[in-house]
Design an enzyme around this catalytic site. Structure first.
Site, short mmCIF file in Angstrom:
data_model
loop_
_atom_site.label_atom_id
_atom_site.label_comp_id
_atom_site.label_asym_id
_atom_site.label_seq_id
_atom_site.Cartn_x
_atom_site.Cartn_y
_atom_site.Cartn_z
N TYR A 143 -21.49 -23.05 -10.82
CA TYR A 143 -21.24 -23.77 -9.57
C TYR A 143 -19.87 -24.43 -9.67
O TYR A 143 -19.57 -25.06 -10.68
CB TYR A 143 -22.33 -24.83 -9.36
CG TYR A 143 -22.15 -25.70 -8.14
CD1 TYR A 143 -22.40 -25.20 -6.87
CD2 TYR A 143 -21.72 -27.02 -8.26
CE1 TYR A 143 -22.24 -26.00 -5.74
CE2 TYR A 143 -21.56 -27.82 -7.14
CZ TYR A 143 -21.82 -27.31 -5.89
OH TYR A 143 -21.66 -28.11 -4.77
N ASP A 238 -13.23 -24.39 -15.15
CA ASP A 238 -13.74 -25.50 -14.36
C ASP A 238 -14.40 -26.48 -15.34
O ASP A 238 -15.52 -26.28 -15.79
CB ASP A 238 -14.76 -24.99 -13.33
CG ASP A 238 -15.32 -26.13 -12.49
OD1 ASP A 238 -15.00 -27.30 -12.78
OD2 ASP A 238 -16.07 -25.84 -11.54
N LYS A 266 -15.42 -35.96 -12.12
CA LYS A 266 -16.45 -36.79 -12.77
C LYS A 266 -15.86 -37.86 -13.69
O LYS A 266 -15.45 -38.91 -13.20
CB LYS A 266 -17.45 -35.88 -13.49
CG LYS A 266 -18.16 -34.94 -12.47
CD LYS A 266 -19.38 -34.29 -13.05
CE LYS A 266 -19.95 -33.19 -12.19
NZ LYS A 266 -20.91 -33.60 -11.19
N1 HOZ Z 1 -24.39 -30.59 -7.46
C1 HOZ Z 1 -24.28 -31.80 -8.22
C2 HOZ Z 1 -24.72 -31.60 -9.62
N2 HOZ Z 1 -24.35 -30.43 -10.27
C3 HOZ Z 1 -25.10 -32.87 -7.59
C4 HOZ Z 1 -24.26 -33.90 -7.01
C5 HOZ Z 1 -25.05 -35.05 -6.38
O1 HOZ Z 1 -26.13 -34.86 -5.84
O2 HOZ Z 1 -24.55 -36.14 -6.43
#
Ligand code: HOZ
Length: 426
Positions: A143, A238, A266
């Site tokens: 992802y 990434d 992050k």
């Molecule tokens: N897709 C995010 C984790 N891989 C989640 C982000 C969120 O819900 O804050």
């Protein structure tokens, strides 16, 4: 009588789709009501009903130093009292850029943005602008945020809710994204043989953290490096998730592979919205206004967010920070496997740095197909039982877990005691 969490969830759903601002938070995969959080400190979270949890989500990665670390809060307060936003250059953003170039081996220049999605979206455009090619290669279950061209067989929430290739992405756009199986070296070799001179870039999570946690097989990252170099394609790591988690310099430092471009997010914002795209100078110089690849952002380099990032990056560079957090994570994983084993539950787990994966299968998966073999129903039961006992895990079998520097022996022991009870009841 409904709990306050239930009341808030009901109210949220009236005005926010599924009551949440990011899909996995809705608990759709595991069922039930998500806790609405009110405050956090160190390794703990408190919800609207006053319940305390040991947190293994860490805001999905950023909170590596623990929640509301005094040094980070102080830096944020000081920055906020000076200015909330300028939309103009500041010395602090130069310092953040210098710090990131020093810590991440392949980054010579970078641009700050406001999220991981923005970083990957910009990086893809940059790779295309630099090479003059259109095709991009990604891996099933990885992802990279929610830009159109990357929502093809994606992981994380897209996978959790069974629509890894999103509606709303025109087929002409998705058609430029080629998808291979993670860790499959021969697929990479064959694709490059066939289309090598049309490929702008290969984007990969060097440690996959959005289909649960999957480690790169020996030789996988090396093969990507070699094929990209041979065919003039950009190798894009990434590291939004792995940066300052897998090692201080990210997965590229741990595995000794130098990508051409890297995306970060992050941890570099310490809990506030910061992303970055960086890499080789000759590629980065293609970005506007130096070059023809356009990118911009009103809040890019926001002074409050940058202050949180700088304070967090200072903490992660402290002596023994990485080795301690890695040892804590390993003790959690080893303890969980021991508990599962003595309860006779088919379970495995692994960690790298301060990231971990839990799998209801006999051994850690090495591919997307093996991830899909995990017992999701069992995970859901495990998740809810742990939640009741005050342990907050990601509400999806397809997300990695995170430990912070604030997690100590006490938190690990409490977690293992909860796991003992939970495994016995599975
Ligand atoms: N897709 C995010 C984790 N891989 C989640 C982000 C969120 O819900 O804050």
């Amino acid at each position: 009588m409904n709990t306050r969490n239930e009341q808030l969830f009901e109210r949220a759903q009236r005005r926010i789709p599924a009551g949440v601002n990011s899909p996995v938070r809705a608990f759709g995969a595991v069922g039930g009501t998500p806790p609405f959080f009110e405050r956090a400190s160190g390794a703990h979270l408190w919800d609207a009903d006053g319940r305390r949890y040991i947190d293994y989500v860490g805001s999905w990665g950023p909170m590596v130093a623990g929640h509301t670390h005094p040094a980070v809060v102080e830096a944020v307060q000081a920055a906020a009292s000076r200015a909330l936003s300028f939309g103009a250059p500041t010395e602090a953003e130069v310092e953040l850029a210098e710090t990131l170039c020093r810590l991440v081996p392949s980054i010579e220049m970078l641009r700050l943005v406001s999220s991981g999605t923005e970083a990957t979206m910009t990086a893809i455009r940059l790779a295309r602008g630099f090479t003059g090619r259109s095709l991009i290669v990604k891996f099933e279950g990885c992802y990279h945020g929610h830009a159109d061209s990357l929502l093809v067989k994606a992981g994380s929430g897209a996978l959790t809710f069974g629509n890894p290739s999103s509606a709303g992405v025109p087929p002409e756009v998705a058609g430029h994204t080629l998808v291979l199986s993670y860790n499959d070296l021969s697929q990479v070799e064959n694709l490059f043989k066939e289309k090598g001179n049309q490929i702008a870039c290969v984007i990969v999570e060097p440690v996959a953290g959005n289909m649960n946690l999957v480690l790169p097989a020996p030789g996988f990252l090396e093969e990507l490096r070699e094929q990209c170099t041979r065919h003039g394609a950009v190798l894009l790591f990434d590291e939004v998730m792995t940066g300052f988690r897998v090692a201080l310099g990210g997965a590229q430092a741990r595995y000794g592979i130098r990508p051409d471009l890297t995306t970060l997010g992050k941890v570099i914002g310490g809990g506030l919205p910061v992303g970055a795209v960086g890499g080789r100078r000759e590629i980065m110089e293609k970005i506007a206004p130096l070059g023809p690849v356009y990118q911009a952002g009103t809040l890019s380099g926001n002074p409050v967010a940058v202050a949180a990032g700088l304070a967090t990056l200072k903490l992660v560079q402290e002596k023994d920070f990485q080795s301690k957090i890695e040892a804590t994570t390993r003790s959690l994983i080893e303890g969980l496997m021991k508990e599962a084993n003595s309860a006779g539950v088919t379970f495995s787990a692994q960690s790298i740095g301060s990231m971990f994966g839990l799998y209801f299968r006999a051994s850690p998966p090495t591919s997307f197909a093996e991830v899909m073999e995990c017992d999701k129903e069992r995970f859901n039961k495990f998740f809810h039982a742990m939640l009741v006992l005050g342990v907050y895990l990601a509400p999806s079998a397809y997300e990695a877990g995170f430990v912070s520097a604030a997690h100590g022996v006490v938190e690990i022991e409490k977690t293992l005691a909860a796991a003992r009870e939970t495994f016995r009841g599975l």
